[in-house]
Design an enzyme around this catalytic site. Sequence first.
Site, PDB file in Angstrom:
ATOM      1  N   ASP A 178      74.450 -31.695 -50.602  1.00 29.40           N
ATOM      2  CA  ASP A 178      73.189 -31.609 -51.315  1.00 29.40           C
ATOM      3  C   ASP A 178      73.291 -32.575 -52.505  1.00 29.40           C
ATOM      4  O   ASP A 178      74.389 -33.025 -52.864  1.00 29.40           O
ATOM      5  CB  ASP A 178      72.910 -30.174 -51.784  1.00 29.40           C
TER       6      ASP A 178
HETATM    7  C1  BGC Z   1      67.711 -29.839 -52.912  1.00 32.07           C
HETATM    8  C2  BGC Z   1      67.712 -30.306 -51.472  1.00 32.07           C
HETATM    9  C3  BGC Z   1      66.962 -31.614 -51.376  1.00 32.07           C
HETATM   10  C4  BGC Z   1      67.620 -32.617 -52.295  1.00 32.07           C
HETATM   11  C5  BGC Z   1      66.964 -33.980 -52.282  1.00 32.07           C
HETATM   12  C6  BGC Z   1      68.162 -30.901 -53.880  1.00 32.07           C
HETATM   13  O1  BGC Z   1      67.856 -30.555 -55.185  1.00 32.07           O
HETATM   14  O2  BGC Z   1      68.531 -28.690 -53.024  1.00 32.07           O
HETATM   15  O3  BGC Z   1      67.112 -29.337 -50.646  1.00 32.07           O
HETATM   16  O4  BGC Z   1      66.938 -32.063 -50.056  1.00 32.07           O
HETATM   17  O5  BGC Z   1      67.568 -32.146 -53.623  1.00 32.07           O
HETATM   18  O6  BGC Z   1      65.757 -33.943 -52.958  1.00 32.07           O
END
Ligand code: BGC
Length: 865
Positions: free
Chosen positions: A237
């Site tokens: 993530d």
């Molecule tokens: C989130 C993810 C997301 C990523 C990219 C993170 O803050 O937990 O679900 O895909 O950011 O935006």
Amino acid sequence: MASKTNDQMDRSFLTASIPKLLEEMTEEEKISLLAGKDWWNTVPVPRLNIPSIKVTDGPNGARGDSFYHMCPATALPNATCLGATFSTELAELSGSLLADEARARNASCLLAPTINIQRSPLGGRAFESYAEDPTLSGLIAASYVNGLQDKGVSATIKHFVANDQEHERMGQDSIIASRPLRDIYLRPFQLAQKHSKPWAFMTAYNKLNGTHCSENKWLLTDVLRGEWKFDGLVMSDWYGTYSVSDSVNAGLNLEMPGEARWRQQTLIAHSIYSHKIDPRTLDKRVSEIMNWVQKLAQHNEELVYAKPNKEKTRIEEKEADAKILRRIGGEGIVLLKNDQDVLPLNRPNTKVGVIGPNAKAKVLTGGGSAQLRASWSVSPWEGLVHNKPDNVDLSYSLGATTSKYLPLLGEEFTTLDGKPGFDLRHYAINKESGEKEENPVLTEQRDTSDMFMADFHPPELGDQYFTELLAIFTPGESAEWVFESTVTGQAWLWIDDDLIIDNSKYTSRGTSYFGSGSVPLQRTFKVETGKSYNIRYLHDSRIPSTLITAGSTPLTVVGIRLGAFPKFEPEQAIKDAVELAKNVDVPLIIAGLNADWESEGYDRPDLSLPLRTNELISRVAEANPKTVIVIQAGSAVSMPWINRVSGVVYAWYGGNECGNAIGDIIYGKVNPSGRLPITFPVRETDIPANTNYKSARTKTYYEEGIWVGYRWYNERQIKPLFPFGHGLSYTTFEYDNLKMTNQPPKNAKADEWKLEVQVDVKNTGNIPGSHSVHFYTCPPKETETSLKHPKQTLQAFKKVSDLKPGETVTVKVILDKYAISHWDEGYNSFRAELGEWYVKIGKDAETMIGEAKFVIEQEIEWTGL
Ligand code: BGC
């Protein structure tokens, strides 16, 4: 030619042998692939013509590569709404539409679906997940992934695993015993892997049983690649990689976003040199990445090798998309209560008073990374007006506000040359003085005063800069206006020459911008009719020296939000709504939550509707008991007024078409068929995770074990507000002839164990309707040696469409080993209890209808898929 872009590469990579390519690669090239190039792209290797791949969020739309300059997109109904359809067909259709959306944003990978379990309805991101039940989550996810991947776009199923709360999301340790981990939290991922083979997984931010998911070898190598035979790519993530060698060794392919923080050349090279990373492990990680890149390049050749392109909005497909969105929205909306058939509102000469903060607002999605800029939108009010039967009469009253923040700058604000919106100027910081440079480097005009500039770092400005918002403010009438600032850095607001807000000396953070923004600061300003005012709002992206908390995120984000609204008199607004309610046949309140309340980085404090919404509903219902409530929210809310209203419709977040979907249900153009994918608790203390929801000194103990959602309410005999699976219709259905049409072979091995079950469903009412049938299994009675099991668990579901009055159809499903298996810690495998089992049909998760018995006599034991 180091800077060769994808379009300048030859396409030899499409058919290249990955092992051979690996032999030709330098160590530096291999290491370069282990982290992203930037926020949304992987690193190319120009010398070998290995292209870069673009990814985009997810999950109910494709946002594109900028939070700041979002490309207008098709926002689908949110995940809980899709869960409520209980329709794998609609899940597949969603995936298929999103593949087209992702491609329009030049991406061949969507960061979706989110399939964490809604352990508590208070989870800030609960709205992004389908359900509290693992089977429903897993099967809906599998169909969604198939829809995406059948069109060649990679899914990135997330967040693996147990990212079920936002509190301390990067550091908290989800402590989960092996049975609930396997039976509840891993199960949706396992089912999706079995039925759809996602090409990518995204690790969760949190730790699992002591080790961060992104460096958890047991999770990524033993379970995912070992037991489940996953052969795709695992990415972290965003900012969820926390180590150099541990994450590489554990099985994490890609650190996101780029550029590398952990996987920098020298760090990885040193780790190889010092034997912390075996060169063969590096090769393995790199081949897995290249296989994925190759697959995506093959499926999306024209897109991947195209010249850098602007992202597109799929304008030509608007009509077709709208139909799909409206259908999903309509089939996901749940009719929770309908006393004396108050709905549908289609009787002649019905006077309807539309009330409530969400009626005219565009509440289309939840917040955070799932947020989208809709390419078109239909508010509930617009949906009710456009679809109104001829002799229904509508009137409106606001009643209450719902927002955590003040509304953004509205039509009273214009650019300096009089157009809707305002002017923005971005200035570099003078390196010597630290002051704002005199002349702006970039200027632009914008139409929203909420600016999340996470990915806005133009080279002329770098990471830190000044932004100035200029507008002309012409209020309609003399009034007191409230202005509100919340920012990640420091800000000052001047009206004409008066400094109204000094937001540069705050000491703690609020919840905006993923927990990086200041607590909102409000000031009042008196305005006069006929006058115009100069607005100047200056933002310095450097955080104030007064800030003492470190904050909840390492994101180097810039966020600026300026709100303004005439001073609002809450008591008068409720009185006006009550007056309206007295003079109509049916008051229809449209209320709920929005992206301020359900978002990323924080959880909801409680189940209540915000501010004075509950009071508004109670007072309106007291004035007119025919009151109907429509709630927009991504998870459950409490309803202290439930016995005083006649109808409740749960509309979730409906995306671009939300108003039309609501209109369809309210007027009866669509017969409701949504059923709850989560249990609605009466109060917070009934929630299974209530006593251990949130990190306590870095640890979250999942003490409720397998007793999640309805499993808990049934076992403890706690009456929920509405049970899982509940959902009314404007017609009625009856079941008959529940039976098995085969018996698994006596000595069936786990994989041969299949049970065909069928039931007749009859529409016994007067109008056509769709209906999803829910099949539960019930284990044998507990014995001395058996484990304790939930009374009944959902194991299959099927939706039948448009059953005519009097029509009967036979619904068939096949149950397999998953329907009878639980994780047995003693054996380290899945097993089935021996004895008499039942299949039952759930009216909801509490009330079972009919039963068909089967017996398991032989040992069943398995691992894998
Ligand atoms: C989130 C993810 C997301 C990523 C990219 C993170 O803050 O937990 O679900 O895909 O950011 O935006």
